[in-house]
Design an enzyme around this catalytic site. Structure first.
Site, PDB file in Angstrom:
ATOM      1  N   SER A  94       0.834  -1.200   0.000  1.00 60.99           N
ATOM      2  CA  SER A  94       0.000   0.000   0.000  1.00 60.99           C
ATOM      3  C   SER A  94       0.872   1.255   0.000  1.00 60.99           C
ATOM      4  CB  SER A  94      -0.966  -0.036   1.190  1.00 60.99           C
ATOM      5  OG  SER A  94      -1.890   1.035   1.134  1.00 60.99           O
ATOM      6  N   HIS A 203      -8.669   1.211   0.255  1.00 63.17           N
ATOM      7  CA  HIS A 203      -8.664   0.199  -0.816  1.00 63.17           C
ATOM      8  C   HIS A 203     -10.071  -0.320  -1.105  1.00 63.17           C
ATOM      9  CE1 HIS A 203      -4.365   0.411  -0.928  1.00 63.17           C
ATOM     10  NE2 HIS A 203      -4.324   0.231   0.383  1.00 63.17           N
TER      11      HIS A 203
END
Length: 306
Positions: A94, A203
């Site tokens: 990420s 996300h």
């Protein structure tokens, strides 16, 4: 003894902790904090030494702090010549993707730091506009988690798979109601549910406004035409130049395919050794579950470089 090809991996948000910069303060690479402070307008040294745990829960500050420690660790490892092998690829979880891109030579440190700051602010704003949360399902296979998430969403509650971290560890993201329903039904697929202390539904489609803002920042940021391969979160494929405006934008609303990314590093790119650079040892734990045969080392302080 043959020196095995190395892959560098960088952790993401959630690994931050109070005073995590302290081990690095007396190293020459601590000067990285000045560069990042200048690029972002934040006092990075103060953030890494004095910020409270509560303060570091703020999405934008958490991201900057983890990125900064990762970059200090990388700079010090390179300065000391401690990597002991050819670095052939990078990947980050990420937020860690920005540290990976910097280490790979895609972005300069100031440019990447400015992107991390913009990303953190955009995600914080998106989270403030639409309440969301996340949780981890442990011990259940991915297909069972996907089936459960799909059924909850078909019943009208917002929830999506957000991170495929390792066998038996999948993160979900969505509305408090959707994540709550998954938590209630987790035992039905043999899973334990752990709620994450995060400020939003990362996300997931809830991050679409942040993705729009980040796309503009990425478009305006110069990237090297060629660089060391970086395995992208969104599709677990290696890229060695171009495409990061789209990949970085998609990352905010797409699942992080970490398990597949590790397999790309080891099987496709031939990394026989993975070095985690940054706070904590979260990625090392995941990697050992994904590829038990690969050597993994965590550099979470200068002592690890000796």
């Amino acid at each position: 003894m043959e020196r095995r090809p190395i892959g560098l991996v960088f952790p993401g948000q959630g690994t931050q902790r109070q005073a995590m910069g302290a081990p690095w303060r007396d190293t020459p690479s601590w000067s990285v904090t000045e560069e990042i402070s200048e690029a972002t307008g934040e006092d990075i040294a103060d953030l890494l030494l004095n910020a409270t745990t509560e303060h570091l829960r703020r999405t934008d500050l958490a991201q900057l702090s983890v990125f900064s420690v990762a970059m200090i660790a990388h700079a010090e490892a390179v300065r000391r010549g401690a990597l002991d092998g050819p670095v052939v690829a990078c990947a980050g979880h990420s937020l860690g993707e920005y540290a990976a891109l910097t280490a790979a030579g895609a972005f300069t440190l100031p440019a990447a730091a400015a992107l991390v700051a913009a990303r953190g602010r955009a995600m914080r704003e998106a989270s403030g506009a639409r309440e969301g949360t996340m949780g981890v399902l442990v011990a259940a296979p991915l297909d069972s988690v996907e089936h459960l998430v799909d059924s909850v969403r078909e019943d009208g509650a917002d929830v999506w798979v957000a991170n495929v971290n390792a066998p038996g560890q999948t993160v979900v993201s969505g509305s408090p109601e959707g994540v709550g329903r998954v938590a209630d039904q987790a035992p039905s697929i043999g899973a334990k549910f752990i709620r994450l202390q995060v400020g939003g539904a990362f996300h997931s489609p809830y991050m679409a406004p942040a993705a729009e803002t980040l796309a503009a920042a990425l478009k305006d940021t110069a990237a090297a035409p060629r660089h060391l391969p970086v395995v992208a979160n969104v599709d677990a494929r290696p890229y060695d130049g171009g495409g990061w405006t789209e990949l970085g934008t998609r990352q905010l609303t797409s699942p992080v395919l970490w398990e597949q990314s590790v397999r790309t590093l080891t099987a496709t790119l031939g990394c026989g050794r993975l070095v985690e650079l940054g706070p904590g040892r979260t990625l090392a734990g995941l990697i050992r579950r994904i590829e038990p045969g690969v050597e993994v080392v965590s550099v979470d302080g200068p002592a690890a470089l000796d």
